[in-house]
Design an enzyme around this catalytic site. Structure first.
Site, PDB file in Angstrom:
ATOM      1  N   ARG A   1      22.770  34.521  35.185  1.00  0.00           N
ATOM      2  CA  ARG A   1      23.503  33.224  35.534  1.00  0.00           C
ATOM      3  C   ARG A   1      22.377  32.571  36.470  1.00  0.00           C
ATOM      4  NH1 ARG A   1      26.501  34.092  39.035  1.00  0.00           N
ATOM      5  NH2 ARG A   1      27.074  36.322  38.703  1.00  0.00           N
TER       6      ARG A   1
ATOM      7  N   TYR B   1      21.928  31.300  28.150  1.00  0.00           N
ATOM      8  CA  TYR B   1      22.771  32.744  28.589  1.00  0.00           C
ATOM      9  C   TYR B   1      24.096  32.598  28.696  1.00  0.00           C
ATOM     10  CZ  TYR B   1      24.301  36.160  31.388  1.00  0.00           C
ATOM     11  OH  TYR B   1      24.872  37.170  32.303  1.00  0.00           O
TER      12      TYR B   1
ATOM     13  N   LYS C   1      32.751  31.350  32.938  1.00  0.00           N
ATOM     14  CA  LYS C   1      32.767  31.237  34.487  1.00  0.00           C
ATOM     15  C   LYS C   1      33.056  29.609  34.960  1.00  0.00           C
ATOM     16  CE  LYS C   1      31.557  35.474  35.285  1.00  0.00           C
ATOM     17  NZ  LYS C   1      32.365  36.263  35.865  1.00  0.00           N
TER      18      LYS C   1
ATOM     19  N   HIS D   1      38.438  36.088  40.118  1.00  0.00           N
ATOM     20  CA  HIS D   1      37.219  36.981  39.498  1.00  0.00           C
ATOM     21  C   HIS D   1      37.656  38.405  39.751  1.00  0.00           C
ATOM     22  CE1 HIS D   1      32.682  37.976  39.307  1.00  0.00           C
ATOM     23  NE2 HIS D   1      33.370  38.037  38.221  1.00  0.00           N
TER      24      HIS D   1
ATOM     25  N   SER E   1      29.852  40.511  40.279  1.00  0.00           N
ATOM     26  CA  SER E   1      29.511  40.737  39.053  1.00  0.00           C
ATOM     27  C   SER E   1      28.541  41.984  39.141  1.00  0.00           C
ATOM     28  CB  SER E   1      28.463  39.687  38.888  1.00  0.00           C
ATOM     29  OG  SER E   1      28.898  38.512  38.889  1.00  0.00           O
TER      30      SER E   1
ATOM     31  N   CYS F   1      29.292  45.188  39.388  1.00  0.00           N
ATOM     32  CA  CYS F   1      30.048  46.175  40.338  1.00  0.00           C
ATOM     33  C   CYS F   1      30.878  47.135  39.856  1.00  0.00           C
ATOM     34  CB  CYS F   1      30.346  45.825  41.576  1.00  0.00           C
ATOM     35  SG  CYS F   1      29.217  44.893  42.663  1.00  0.00           S
TER      36      CYS F   1
ATOM     37  N   LYS G   1      33.516  46.268  37.144  1.00  0.00           N
ATOM     38  CA  LYS G   1      34.928  45.953  37.017  1.00  0.00           C
ATOM     39  C   LYS G   1      35.084  46.187  35.295  1.00  0.00           C
ATOM     40  CE  LYS G   1      34.865  41.225  37.519  1.00  0.00           C
ATOM     41  NZ  LYS G   1      33.420  40.958  38.351  1.00  0.00           N
TER      42      LYS G   1
ATOM     43  N   ASP H   1      37.676  40.763  33.745  1.00  0.00           N
ATOM     44  CA  ASP H   1      36.638  39.652  34.340  1.00  0.00           C
ATOM     45  C   ASP H   1      37.293  38.743  35.334  1.00  0.00           C
ATOM     46  OD1 ASP H   1      34.093  39.183  35.365  1.00  0.00           O
ATOM     47  OD2 ASP H   1      34.018  37.349  33.962  1.00  0.00           O
TER      48      ASP H   1
ATOM     49  N   ASN I   1      20.470  43.138  32.849  1.00  0.00           N
ATOM     50  CA  ASN I   1      21.504  42.297  32.612  1.00  0.00           C
ATOM     51  C   ASN I   1      21.804  42.205  30.996  1.00  0.00           C
ATOM     52  OD1 ASN I   1      23.814  40.728  33.367  1.00  0.00           O
ATOM     53  ND2 ASN I   1      22.501  38.819  33.276  1.00  0.00           N
ATOM     54  N   SER I   2      21.493  43.074  30.214  1.00  0.00           N
ATOM     55  CA  SER I   2      21.741  42.847  28.773  1.00  0.00           C
ATOM     56  C   SER I   2      23.089  42.971  28.551  1.00  0.00           C
ATOM     57  CB  SER I   2      20.825  43.896  28.131  1.00  0.00           C
ATOM     58  OG  SER I   2      21.080  45.167  28.473  1.00  0.00           O
TER      59      SER I   2
ATOM     60  N   ASP J   1      37.108  59.538  38.088  1.00  0.00           N
ATOM     61  CA  ASP J   1      37.607  60.116  39.145  1.00  0.00           C
ATOM     62  C   ASP J   1      38.319  58.901  40.024  1.00  0.00           C
ATOM     63  OD1 ASP J   1      37.744  62.713  38.767  1.00  0.00           O
ATOM     64  OD2 ASP J   1      35.435  62.777  38.854  1.00  0.00           O
TER      65      ASP J   1
HETATM   66  C1  OXD Z   1      29.513  37.960  35.925  1.00  0.00           C
HETATM   67  C2  OXD Z   1      29.976  38.113  34.371  1.00  0.00           C
HETATM   68  O1  OXD Z   1      28.067  37.237  36.051  1.00  0.00           O
HETATM   69  O2  OXD Z   1      31.165  38.527  34.351  1.00  0.00           O
HETATM   70  O3  OXD Z   1      30.068  37.946  36.931  1.00  0.00           O
HETATM   71  O4  OXD Z   1      29.077  37.811  33.661  1.00  0.00           O
HETATM   72 MN    MN Z   2      32.236  38.529  36.208  1.00  0.00          MN
END
Ligand code: OXD
Ligand code: MN
Length: 614
Positions: A102, A230, A239, A259, A281, A283, A285, A308, A398-399, A526
């Site tokens: 992005r 992308y 988004k 988000h 993003s 992290c 999720k 997401d 970021n693939s 965990d």
């Molecule tokens: C982001 C995604 O960039 O979900 O947050 O792709």
């Molecule tokens: Mn996201």
């Protein structure tokens, strides 16, 4: 007449264009116009007059259409078929090297005044942006097809669901939208005769950062994206509609577009508790949404509703109810393995489009962190021969994988329920090497809004730019809020008044490190141990210590059985260092100053209260 129409009138004069679709095969109905909705027909006509495609192809989301377009994409080299024995229904796509994430600097919120977009968004006047982008789009689809993609975000029949139409000249976008949304007739059915659909125009142009704009016109429910291919920039349901336009509509209509992942925890007695969690993003999720509890938690199960995005509104019983508007996962691949996330691995086993991982001749793929070592004859995401001595990553950090939700063995049975699932807890979390403890609970909703608003996180590869710097990311919505961030935080505070039974609010940090740079908490499955404490707090089943930050577990409150782990490390992970916190509060100044004109006063008071508690 809105700005879009004024600009169009100027550009188009009286030109006309035939928009009945054909696919070049006279006995094949694919691509023919499939709606009577006059609002859609006339808008498509006007966009076609601008873009001048050779042909307009009306998508229906059907299997034959998918087969036809997939074949076409493979013929044109847009998709490379993978080994179909090993990866049934899976394809590989390489993006342009300059188009891998992005781009926040190219993302605009075009409201009549700059104030409405606020200080955290790029702003442009709607008339100027329409002129610029319709100018760029003029004739941009000559010799190409314009695909009309009708799609529904959310379960059919849900009062929260929204319809969008995306016009695109990218087959990759059509095929990805078919995975990520409910595409085709289902969208027309939800819409009926109404003109209340999101208008999305996407033109690849020459995929150049020089001509890359992702522009949102919230007042017109319109998105125009040019110059990129992308996912986050061009799968407009994600988004752009679900978060940026969605957050704007949510404020107007009394709901929330966030988000957030949504998961359900089922205990051995079958009691289910749903929570939503906002992390920036890349992290974790997707990992958290698909968590597999460790052996100690035999009989417990985590179900995924979404990984997401959450759309939430108060339900009939006064609780906040959430739906996942999406129908697929567009997840980060590197680091995903059967060890870290078996459900994601299962999700991407079939019918998946992989973008920018590494490719092995013969149709295999690989990425850093996969269970097995790299195969022979590997090519990196740029198509260059790769070996472990190359010194560069084989897969782009970021693939992505793009997979249908139905592939996930832990998909929650209520995923498609129109009324959504009741949310008992909201969890905020960032990627912080220091300061933020493993978990704490806010004292109440307003304190929770302050905790979410002041969230910070180290930047990741999901957005172009420097990686690893702490930035304030309120509610993980910094790149996704479609209007003034101060007003957005005010909306959160207002929601408290219409949610009779609000969820409890928590903050977690899986990423705290010790002095030697080692993670203090094992993370992954965990995290269930922390989640269990959160669920018990939601249900009023466990006590907690009152601390300056909020309610916290004692180290002995977190179940560590079956884990080879020193409780002293947990104590460190839960520690509050007052001096570090003073610096943290000062670091929040940047956000408070930036949002000063519009920041609700409650958040100033909360900050004062925190200072007084330290
Ligand atoms: C982001 C995604 O960039 O979900 O947050 O792709
Ligand atoms: Mn996201």
């Amino acid at each position: 007449m809105n700005y879009s129409e004024m600009v169009l009138d100027r550009i188009l004069h009286n030109s006309t264009l035939q928009i009945e679709g054909r696919d070049g095969m006279s006995d094949n109905p694919l691509g023919t116009r499939n709606t009577q909705n006059q609002g859609i027909i006339s808008w498509v006509e006007r966009m076609a007059q601008i873009c001048q495609p050779e042909q307009v192809f009306w998508c229906d989301g059907s299997v034959p259409e998918n087969e036809f377009l997939t074949r076409l994409a493979a013929e044109r080299g847009v998709l490379i078929p993978l080994d179909q024995e090993k990866w049934p229904g899976c394809y590989y796509h390489r993006s342009e090297i300059n188009d891998v994430a992005r781009v926040e600097q190219c993302t605009y919120i075009c409201t009549p005044s700059a104030d409405e977009a606020g200080p955290t968004n790029n702003w442009a006047a709607p008339a100027d942006m329409y002129s610029k982008l319709y100018g760029l789009a003029q004739g941009a689809m000559r010799g190409r097809r314009m695909y009309v993609v009708p799609y529904l975000m959310g379960p059919p029949g849900s009062s929260l669901a929204k319809v969008g139409i995306e016009l695109t000249d990218s087959i990759y976008v059509v095929l990805s939208m078919r995975i990520m949304t409910r595409m085709g007739e289902i969208a027309y059915r939800q819409l009926g005769e109404s003109e209340g659909f999101n208008r999305g125009l996407h033109c690849m142009l020459d995929v150049s950062p020089e001509r890359r704009y992702i522009a949102h016109f919230p007042q017109d429910n319109t998105i125009i994206s040019v110059g990129s291919n992308y996912g986050g920039n061009v799968l407009l349901g994600k988004k752009c509609l679900s978060l940026r336009i969605g957050s704007y509509l949510g404020r107007q209509e009394g709901w929330m577009a966030e988000h957030m992942l949504i998961l359900g925890v089922e205990d051995p007695q079958g009691e289910k508790t749903y929570v939503a969690a906002a992390f920036p993003s890349a992290c974790g999720k997707t990992n958290f949404a698909m968590l597999i509890p460790p052996k100690r938690f035999a009989g417990w199960k985590v179900w995924t509703v979404g990984d997401d995005i959450a759309w939430m509104r108060p339900g009939a019983d006064g609780r906040l109810c959430a739906i996942n508007p999406e129908n697929g996962y567009f997840g980060v691949v590197p680091g995903t393995s059967y060890r870290s996330n078996p459900n994601a691995m299962e999700s991407m086993k079939r019918d998946t489009i992989f973008t920018n991982v590494a490719y092995a001749s013969g149709g295999d793929i690989w990425w850093e962190g996969k269970d097995n070592p790299p195969p022979e004859n590997l090519f990196d995401w740029q198509g260059r021969p790769w070996s472990s001595s190359s010194g560069e990553k084989a897969a782009h950090p970021n693939s992505r994988f793009c997979s249908p939700v139905t592939n996930n063995p832990a998909l929650d049975p209520k995923f498609g329920h129109p009324e959504g699932v009741p949310i008992s807890g909201i969890i905020f979390g960032g990627r912080r090497a220091t300061v933020l403890p493993l978990v704490f609970q806010a004292f109440n909703w307003i304190h929770g809004v302050y905790v979410g608003a002041t969230m910070g996180s180290e930047t990741t590869a999901a957005a172009a730019g420097a990686v690893g710097q702490v930035r304030r990311d309120p509610m993980a919505m910094l790149p996704f809020c479609g209007y003034n961030m101060g007003a957005y935080l005010g909306h959160w505070l207002k929601m408290r008044k219409i949610i009779k039974r609000p969820p409890k609010i928590f903050h977690v940090n899986w990423f705290r490190k010790d002095r030697n740079g080692r993670f203090l908490w094992p993370g992954f499955g965990d995290n269930m141990r922390v989640l269990k404490w959160i669920i018990d707090r939601c249900r009023g089943r466990v006590g907690a210590d009152e601390t300056p930050l909020g309610w916290m577990p004692a180290a002995s409150d977190i179940d560590l059985e079956g884990l080879d782990y020193d409780r002293a490390r947990l104590e460190e992970a839960l520690g509050i260092d007052v001096e570090e916190w003073k610096k943290e509060i000062l670091a929040q100044d940047e956000l408070f100053l930036r949002l000063h004109n519009d920041l609700p006063s409650e958040l100033h008071y909360q900050r004062e209260l925190l200072i007084s508690r330290l």
